[in-house]
Enzyme design. Structure first.
Site, short mmCIF file in Angstrom:
data_model
loop_
_atom_site.label_atom_id
_atom_site.label_comp_id
_atom_site.label_asym_id
_atom_site.label_seq_id
_atom_site.Cartn_x
_atom_site.Cartn_y
_atom_site.Cartn_z
N SER A 92 35.73 42.48 41.99
CA SER A 92 35.96 41.14 41.47
C SER A 92 37.17 40.53 42.15
O SER A 92 38.00 41.23 42.73
CB SER A 92 36.19 41.20 39.96
OG SER A 92 36.69 39.99 39.46
N LEU A 124 37.68 43.61 47.24
CA LEU A 124 36.32 43.09 47.28
C LEU A 124 35.96 42.66 48.70
O LEU A 124 34.86 42.96 49.20
CB LEU A 124 36.17 41.93 46.29
CG LEU A 124 34.81 41.22 46.22
CD1 LEU A 124 34.60 40.62 44.83
CD2 LEU A 124 34.64 40.12 47.27
N GLU A 143 39.77 44.89 43.64
CA GLU A 143 40.28 43.58 43.23
C GLU A 143 40.54 42.72 44.46
O GLU A 143 41.23 43.15 45.39
CB GLU A 143 41.60 43.72 42.46
CG GLU A 143 41.48 44.36 41.11
CD GLU A 143 42.83 44.43 40.39
OE1 GLU A 143 42.82 44.51 39.16
OE2 GLU A 143 43.87 44.39 41.06
N CYS A 144 40.00 41.52 44.48
CA CYS A 144 40.32 40.49 45.46
C CYS A 144 40.20 40.99 46.90
O CYS A 144 39.09 41.09 47.42
CB CYS A 144 41.72 39.93 45.17
SG CYS A 144 42.02 38.30 45.92
N GLY A 145 41.30 41.32 47.56
CA GLY A 145 41.23 41.83 48.92
C GLY A 145 40.38 43.08 49.02
O GLY A 145 39.72 43.32 50.03
#
Length: 473
Positions: A434, A336, A332-334
């Site tokens: 994502s 990714l 998730e986010c970081g």
């Protein structure tokens, strides 16, 4: 269930809710009370301060991510052993998902849980006008019980007395105390809000100063009396998840200064579904935990630690090897950003990352923020094609040079602020990545599927080893 409780809200962000909430929790804990801390909204950073003050995890109450009819149950279940629940609000009291209603707001949480609200009012440069602000909040929705006011950043005891008289005589809401302007109580901030307590800092010293100030200038006895006006909550429901099998696969969870954006509920649900959780540091460790069968790369601030992450070649290699072996990886986010080939930080410096995802992540001045309703675009170990769930996005980076033929993980569905469908995330083998953050209480089956995928990986690896042994014989 009788649970004394309070929700600290404000007219706007930046009013000092986090400081006063953490100081209040610490001060009440000094009295020997067991405090269950909570945070409204999809926040990862503020809960760290409250967990530090309470000595136990701080759980999120988000009535957009979590079905509203479950909110009171979450509060009750996480407060079973507490003497008092203290909830910090989000943004302004009535600020939620949209301008047309207050879904997801502090006021919504207060109504769903019948929790008295204490207004934290930044009183700088005002006197009688403070009474007008409190009157507006008080009258806007009488279903929200405003039980008191705490004045923040006042200039002097006389300044506090002027405002107290105006509020109490005009509105009839008690002013329960104040906190003066004090540089030592100011928390450090940066691009995504406060600096997390997972990073080095003078957190214990700050917390002690905040608690001492709360004890000195806030009437804790009157505050507790307001908390005791809260009506009983429904008895907490028993856990709904059970282990999917007797085998408990190891799911490795990234947790250090660079990666710490994860909801405690997600971890609890993974354990309830049968996972053995093992935490590791992409910054400091050189290998994944023994027996790792799946990886959860949560969000955080990899851009601030990019040089150290890049220098830890052993861990980057371990992540690449896990992906190549078909291990389920959820990022998730970081997370990714960490999986891309290169991370370009806010100064334009480039650092090599894991290279599991083609392209690079780059920091920008533009914030991408908001709730998202997403539909799964691929059949994966975590989602079935077409399933719709809710998530949250909060980042300053973008993923660039992504090949156009990579299959998206989600489609972000249109809403009032984004009228077009936007593809998001990626599926590469068993890697799902994502920018969307998920709260597993909105989709508990995700925790079960995570564990099932980890078990399948263990089974495949075991069968592969046995097949190799047969060949050798």
């Amino acid at each position: 269930m009788h649970l004394p409780r309070l929700l600290l809200a404000a007219p706007m962000s930046g009013s000092g809710k986090t400081t006063i909430t953490a100081g209040l929790i610490a001060a009440l804990r000094r009295r020997g009370l067991r405090i269950a801390p909570f945070k409204c909204g999809p926040d990862y950073i503020d809960p760290g301060y409250h967990a530090l003050a309470a000595g136990q995890p701080c759980y999120n109450l988000d009535s957009w991510l979590i079905p509203p009819d479950q909110i009171a149950g979450v509060l009750a279940r996480r407060s079973v052993e507490a003497d008092l629940a203290v909830i910090e609000g989000v943004m302004g009291l009535f600020d939620g998902y949209a301008g047309t209603d207050d879904t997801g707001s502090s006021a919504h949480i207060a109504r769903l849980t019948a929790t008295p609200v204490i207004i934290v009012l930044d009183a700088r440069a005002m006197a009688r006008t403070a009474a007008a602000l409190i009157a507006g909040l008080y009258d806007f929705d009488r279903r929200v019980h405003i039980g008191g006011v705490i004045l923040n950043r006042v200039g002097s005891p006389r300044h506090a007395a002027l405002i107290r008289d105006a509020v109490e005589q005009t509105v009839g809401v008690p002013v329960l105390g104040y906190v003066p302007r004090h540089d030592a109580l100011t928390l450090p901030e940066r691009h995504l809000g406060l600096v997390p307590v997972a990073e080095p800092g003078r957190w214990q010293e700050w917390l002690s100063e905040a608690a001492a100030q709360v004890e000195q200038t806030i009437d804790l006895d009157r505050l507790l009396a307001v908390a005791h006006t809260a009506p009983p909550l429904p008895a907490p429901a028993p856990p709904t998840l059970a282990p999917v099998s007797a085998v408990r696969p190891v799911i490795a969870i990234a947790r250090d200064e660079a990666f710490n954006f994860i909801y405690p509920d997600n971890l609890d649900l993974l354990q309830a579904a049968g996972a053995e959780l093992a935490f590791f540091s992409p910054l400091h460790d050189t290998a994944l935990p023994a027996g790792t069968a799946a990886i959860y790369l949560c969000g955080g601030f990899p851009e601030l630690f990019a040089d150290q992450l890049s220098a830890n070649q052993a861990m980057l290699a371990a992540i690449r090897e896990a992906a190549a072996a078909g291990m389920p990886i959820y990022a998730e986010c970081g997370g990714l950003m960490y999986l891309t080939e290169t991370l370009i930080d806010q100064y334009g410096q480039a650092f090599a990352m894991a290279g599991v995802l083609p392209g690079y992540s780059r920091m920008t001045p533009r914030l991408t923020l908001g709730y998202r309703t997403i539909a799964a675009q691929a059949e994966t170990w975590l989602w079935r094609t077409g399933e719709t769930v809710r998530g949250h996005e909060f980042h300053y980076s973008v993923w660039e040079a992504r090949p156009t033929d990579l299959p998206p993980l989600y489609a972000c569905l249109p809403d009032a602020l984004r009228p077009q469908v936007v593809n998001e995330g990626v599926v590469i083998g068993q890697v799902l990545a994502s920018y969307i953050h998920m709260h597993f209480l909105s989709c508990p089956h995700a925790a079960e599927r995570f564990v099932v995928a980890a078990q399948a990986f263990v089974k495949d690896q075991t069968q592969g080893v046995l097949a190799q042994r047969r060949k050798v014989r």
